[in-house]
Write a protein that holds these residues in place. Structure first.
Motif, PDB file in Angstrom:
ATOM      1  N   ALA A 188      57.664   6.245  45.651  1.00 29.70           N
ATOM      2  CA  ALA A 188      58.540   7.345  45.233  1.00 29.70           C
ATOM      3  C   ALA A 188      58.166   7.855  43.847  1.00 29.70           C
ATOM      4  O   ALA A 188      58.241   9.055  43.583  1.00 29.70           O
ATOM      5  CB  ALA A 188      59.991   6.890  45.269  1.00 29.70           C
ATOM      6  N   GLU A 189      57.734   6.951  42.949  1.00 28.68           N
ATOM      7  CA  GLU A 189      57.356   7.360  41.589  1.00 28.68           C
ATOM      8  C   GLU A 189      56.191   8.340  41.600  1.00 28.68           C
ATOM      9  O   GLU A 189      56.108   9.229  40.756  1.00 28.68           O
ATOM     10  CB  GLU A 189      56.961   6.153  40.725  1.00 28.68           C
ATOM     11  CG  GLU A 189      58.037   5.105  40.586  1.00 28.68           C
ATOM     12  CD  GLU A 189      57.837   3.957  41.587  1.00 28.68           C
ATOM     13  OE1 GLU A 189      57.852   4.188  42.812  1.00 28.68           O
ATOM     14  OE2 GLU A 189      57.675   2.829  41.139  1.00 28.68           O
ATOM     15  N   ARG A 202      55.411  10.414  44.248  1.00 33.35           N
ATOM     16  CA  ARG A 202      55.918  11.661  44.834  1.00 33.35           C
ATOM     17  C   ARG A 202      56.691  12.492  43.821  1.00 33.35           C
ATOM     18  O   ARG A 202      56.542  13.701  43.749  1.00 33.35           O
ATOM     19  CB  ARG A 202      56.828  11.369  46.034  1.00 33.35           C
ATOM     20  CG  ARG A 202      56.096  11.122  47.319  1.00 33.35           C
ATOM     21  CD  ARG A 202      57.039  11.223  48.502  1.00 33.35           C
ATOM     22  NE  ARG A 202      58.149  10.290  48.448  1.00 33.35           N
ATOM     23  CZ  ARG A 202      58.138   9.057  48.934  1.00 33.35           C
ATOM     24  NH1 ARG A 202      57.056   8.588  49.507  1.00 33.35           N
ATOM     25  NH2 ARG A 202      59.200   8.293  48.863  1.00 33.35           N
ATOM     26  N   THR A 203      57.530  11.840  43.027  1.00 31.42           N
ATOM     27  CA  THR A 203      58.377  12.586  42.089  1.00 31.42           C
ATOM     28  C   THR A 203      57.641  12.982  40.802  1.00 31.42           C
ATOM     29  O   THR A 203      58.117  13.844  40.081  1.00 31.42           O
ATOM     30  CB  THR A 203      59.637  11.776  41.716  1.00 31.42           C
ATOM     31  OG1 THR A 203      59.243  10.535  41.141  1.00 31.42           O
ATOM     32  CG2 THR A 203      60.508  11.545  42.936  1.00 31.42           C
ATOM     33  N   ALA A 204      56.498  12.376  40.534  1.00 31.65           N
ATOM     34  CA  ALA A 204      55.762  12.663  39.297  1.00 31.65           C
ATOM     35  C   ALA A 204      54.964  13.961  39.358  1.00 31.65           C
ATOM     36  O   ALA A 204      54.642  14.532  38.325  1.00 31.65           O
ATOM     37  CB  ALA A 204      54.821  11.509  38.956  1.00 31.65           C
ATOM     38  N   PRO A 254      55.638  20.320  42.628  1.00 32.52           N
ATOM     39  CA  PRO A 254      55.785  20.618  44.058  1.00 32.52           C
ATOM     40  C   PRO A 254      54.581  21.355  44.646  1.00 32.52           C
ATOM     41  O   PRO A 254      54.303  21.242  45.841  1.00 32.52           O
ATOM     42  CB  PRO A 254      57.033  21.497  44.130  1.00 32.52           C
ATOM     43  CG  PRO A 254      57.731  21.334  42.837  1.00 32.52           C
ATOM     44  CD  PRO A 254      56.731  20.871  41.832  1.00 32.52           C
ATOM     45  N   THR A 280      45.578  15.047  42.033  1.00 31.43           N
ATOM     46  CA  THR A 280      46.033  16.012  43.030  1.00 31.43           C
ATOM     47  C   THR A 280      44.966  17.085  43.185  1.00 31.43           C
ATOM     48  O   THR A 280      43.951  17.072  42.489  1.00 31.43           O
ATOM     49  CB  THR A 280      47.366  16.672  42.628  1.00 31.43           C
ATOM     50  OG1 THR A 280      47.135  17.600  41.560  1.00 31.43           O
ATOM     51  CG2 THR A 280      48.411  15.644  42.223  1.00 31.43           C
ATOM     52  N   TYR A 311      47.233  13.445  36.692  1.00 29.84           N
ATOM     53  CA  TYR A 311      48.435  12.984  35.997  1.00 29.84           C
ATOM     54  C   TYR A 311      48.132  11.628  35.375  1.00 29.84           C
ATOM     55  O   TYR A 311      47.782  10.686  36.080  1.00 29.84           O
ATOM     56  CB  TYR A 311      49.607  12.845  36.974  1.00 29.84           C
ATOM     57  CG  TYR A 311      50.119  14.165  37.492  1.00 29.84           C
ATOM     58  CD1 TYR A 311      51.270  14.731  36.962  1.00 29.84           C
ATOM     59  CD2 TYR A 311      49.461  14.847  38.510  1.00 29.84           C
ATOM     60  CE1 TYR A 311      51.761  15.940  37.432  1.00 29.84           C
ATOM     61  CE2 TYR A 311      49.937  16.061  38.977  1.00 29.84           C
ATOM     62  CZ  TYR A 311      51.087  16.590  38.440  1.00 29.84           C
ATOM     63  OH  TYR A 311      51.567  17.793  38.902  1.00 29.84           O
ATOM     64  N   ARG A 370      50.373  16.037  32.644  1.00 29.94           N
ATOM     65  CA  ARG A 370      49.658  16.771  33.691  1.00 29.94           C
ATOM     66  C   ARG A 370      48.490  17.509  33.048  1.00 29.94           C
ATOM     67  O   ARG A 370      48.682  18.337  32.153  1.00 29.94           O
ATOM     68  CB  ARG A 370      50.580  17.773  34.379  1.00 29.94           C
ATOM     69  CG  ARG A 370      49.903  18.543  35.505  1.00 29.94           C
ATOM     70  CD  ARG A 370      50.875  19.562  36.125  1.00 29.94           C
ATOM     71  NE  ARG A 370      50.321  20.166  37.308  1.00 29.94           N
ATOM     72  CZ  ARG A 370      49.540  21.249  37.306  1.00 29.94           C
ATOM     73  NH1 ARG A 370      49.220  21.846  36.171  1.00 29.94           N
ATOM     74  NH2 ARG A 370      49.082  21.732  38.441  1.00 29.94           N
TER      75      ARG A 370
END
Length: 153
Positions: A9-10, A12-14, A17, A35, A40, A45
């Motif tokens: 989850a960390e 995905r949320t970092a 979108p 990505t 990141y 970022r």
């Protein structure tokens, strides 16, 4: 879709979108996430067009930006992060051309594709040349125009 389902989850949320996670690796300071649009590192970022290079050693990754900043992440088990960094930085470079300016040296002209499809040009002058020198800057701008015409960028 398996990567997304098993992704912590960390991770995905970092990410933004609009960014698609390619790979990630955990270290003592948190996750390093590559990505399609950015790297990141420790909550920062870094869009690929701002990453000059990544340097690896046995403990982790050091990333140098086009602005000369350095970011470090400890990654004892980097997984696929090294390949992703190499591939994405290389993919962001559209043109990398050296142009001699005068007897003292020259400039490397680098065009990078930004997230929004803009082309960003960077001047990397040879050591010992003053980038603020108006004469050298004019010669570099002239070389840039020639390269832009030549490459159509």
């Amino acid at each position: 879709m398996k990567l997304f389902n098993r992704m912590p989850a960390e991770v995905r949320t970092a990410v933004a979108p609009t960014d698609r996670v390619l790979t990630y690796a955990g270290g003592p300071d948190g996750y390093v996430i590559a990505t399609d649009r950015a790297l990141y590192l420790g909550g920062t970022r870094l869009p690929w067009f701002q990453v000059e290079r990544g340097v690896w050693d046995e403990q982790g990754l050091t990333v140098v930006t086009t602005a000369g900043e350095s970011h470090r992440a400890l990654l004892p088990e980097p997984g696929r992060i090294p390949e992703a960094v190499r591939e994405r930085v290389t993919a962001s470079i559209l043109v990398n051309q050296y142009a001699p300016l005068d007897a003292r040296g020259g400039v490397r002209l680098v065009a990078r594709k930004a997230d929004d499809d803009r082309v960003i040009w960077e001047f990397v002058f040879d050591a010992g040349l003053d980038p603020a020198d108006p004469g050298l800057r004019a010669l570099a701008e002239q070389a840039l125009e020639e390269i832009r015409r030549s490459f159509g960028v």
